[in-house]
Design an enzyme around this catalytic site. Structure first.
Site, PDB file in Angstrom:
ATOM      1  N   PRO A   1      19.257  79.701  35.842  1.00 32.08           N
ATOM      2  CA  PRO A   1      19.356  79.558  34.344  1.00 32.08           C
ATOM      3  C   PRO A   1      19.202  78.198  33.908  1.00 32.08           C
ATOM      4  O   PRO A   1      19.443  77.082  34.333  1.00 32.08           O
ATOM      5  CB  PRO A   1      20.591  79.998  33.799  1.00 32.08           C
ATOM      6  CG  PRO A   1      21.380  80.245  35.544  1.00 32.08           C
ATOM      7  CD  PRO A   1      20.453  79.991  36.512  1.00 32.08           C
TER       8      PRO A   1
ATOM      9  N   ASP B   1      20.641  65.061  41.547  1.00 27.27           N
ATOM     10  CA  ASP B   1      20.053  66.476  41.614  1.00 27.27           C
ATOM     11  C   ASP B   1      18.663  66.699  42.446  1.00 27.27           C
ATOM     12  O   ASP B   1      18.584  67.655  43.310  1.00 27.27           O
ATOM     13  CB  ASP B   1      19.869  66.907  40.384  1.00 27.27           C
ATOM     14  CG  ASP B   1      21.125  66.967  39.458  1.00 27.27           C
ATOM     15  OD1 ASP B   1      22.281  66.391  39.736  1.00 27.27           O
ATOM     16  OD2 ASP B   1      21.218  67.319  38.343  1.00 27.27           O
TER      17      ASP B   1
HETATM   18  C1  MEV Z   1      23.781  65.992  36.126  1.00 25.91           C
HETATM   19  O1  MEV Z   1      23.466  67.168  36.808  1.00 25.91           O
HETATM   20  C2  MEV Z   1      24.559  65.203  36.787  1.00 25.91           C
HETATM   21  C3  MEV Z   1      24.948  63.957  35.913  1.00 25.91           C
HETATM   22  O2  MEV Z   1      25.613  63.030  36.896  1.00 25.91           O
HETATM   23  C4  MEV Z   1      23.559  62.968  35.583  1.00 25.91           C
HETATM   24  C5  MEV Z   1      22.998  62.467  36.924  1.00 25.91           C
HETATM   25  O3  MEV Z   1      23.608  62.158  37.866  1.00 25.91           O
HETATM   26  O4  MEV Z   1      21.613  62.312  36.887  1.00 25.91           O
HETATM   27  C6  MEV Z   1      25.586  64.261  34.886  1.00 25.91           C
END
Ligand code: MEV
Length: 317
Positions: free
Chosen positions: A102, A152
């Site tokens: 999603p 990520d």
């Molecule tokens: C986003 O999935 C994770 C955050 O820590 C941003 C990042 O690490 O780029 C909020």
């Protein structure tokens, strides 16, 4: 000729937001993927097809991505332009994305899109190493999300359970521990870049408090690595709730997420937001004794599903 690649989404188990400022995070990829198919076109255009719409642009107009809208397509056009520049600009490319993840709810859809598109598009010319895919995918994502930590994308490329920090990068955790997670999607779409900016403002206004919270987060992450190694679910659950409390203090929880967390707490080992927050998803830690109860509670107030750790990462099909 078609080049097809598939990359997984992710959940952050511990350390989101703090990872942007150098703290270690723990994350794992999940069994929901984005698959990208690329093929050459005779016309010198780049055409992108996805569940979110279609768009085609002349290659020569791609030198200036600032004029490309909607903005979220810029990383994908960049990936195609970069590959054409490195290899040959005598052709066009069509890129088709199909997603099981999603969008915009903290499960790493943007990174998985950049990772699978980087592998797929470049695969038309030659297969890249995982390290190069990661470098190029992060470069693409930074076109619209300058501050991304890269966590990520790293987990989407390499798969499995890992730690990530901006200095050392990723380090695989050797345990093949299959943590069982219930993911509950609040269906509140968020914009990760906006929430990261909001946290940056919070940090600037509340310097001392943010430093204190960072020290607590570092402690939680250190203890969580040990708990994962020992498969100590009770301890992990407690640490998740402690991490959730820190996320609430930096202002990334919402009323709906608070409700989901308190519902999840009734039957699971522990629960927290995963990803940027401000909407999106929570994860709750379960095993065979409490998974059904947890999913049935959460399912009444959210879109809930079980997730498994994906150990494959980026793969060519
Ligand atoms: C986003 O999935 C994770 C955050 O820590 C941003 C990042 O690490 O780029 C909020």
């Amino acid at each position: 000729m078609k080049s097809i690649a598939s990359a997984p989404g992710k959940v952050i188990l511990f350390g989101e937001h703090f990872v942007v400022y150098g703290t270690k995070a723990i994350l794992c990829s999940i069994n929901k993927r984005i698959t990208t198919t690329s093929q050459f076109l005779d016309k010198k255009i780049v055409k992108i097809k996805s569940d979110l719409g279609e768009k085609e642009i002349d290659i020569d107009s791609l030198a200036n991505l600032d004029e490309v809208f909607p903005e979220f397509l810029r990383p994908l056009f960049h990936i195609a332009y970069d590959a054409l520049e490195e290899n040959s600009k005598n052709k066009g490319i069509e890129i088709t994305l199909e997603s099981e993840i999603p969008y915009g709810v903290g499960l790493g859809s943007s990174s998985a899109a950049c990772v699978s598109a980087t592998a797929s598009v470049n695969g038309l010319f030659r297969k890249l190493t995982k390290e190069t895919i990661l470098k190029k995918a992060i470069e693409a994502e930074r076109i619209i999300f300058k501050q991304t930590s890269g966590a990520d994308s790293a987990v989407s490329v390499f798969g499995g359970l890992m730690t990530f920090d901006t200095k050392i990068g990723y380090e695989k955790l050797s345990i093949r521990n299959n943590l069982n997670l219930v993911i509950a999607n609040s269906l509140q779409i968020h914009n990760t870049q906006e929430i990261v900016k909001q946290v940056k403002n919070f940090k600037e206004i509340n310097k001392e408090l943010f430093e204190k919270l960072t020290i607590k987060e570092e402690e939680i992450v250190k203890n969580a690595i040990v708990a994962i190694e020992k498969n100590d679910l009770k301890k992990l659950g407690v640490l998740m709730l402690e991490n959730q409390y820190l996320l609430e203090q930096i202002g990334v929880s919402t009323e709906k997420l608070d409700i989901l967390i308190s519902e999840a707490k009734k039957s699971s080992y522990g629960a927290k937001i995963t990803g940027a927050g401000g909407g999106g998803c929570i994860i709750s830690l379960v095993d065979e004794n409490n998974s059904k109860e947890t999913i049935s509670h959460l399912g009444k107030i959210s879109n809930s599903f079980m997730a498994k750790i994906d150990y494959t990462g980026i793969t060519y099909l």
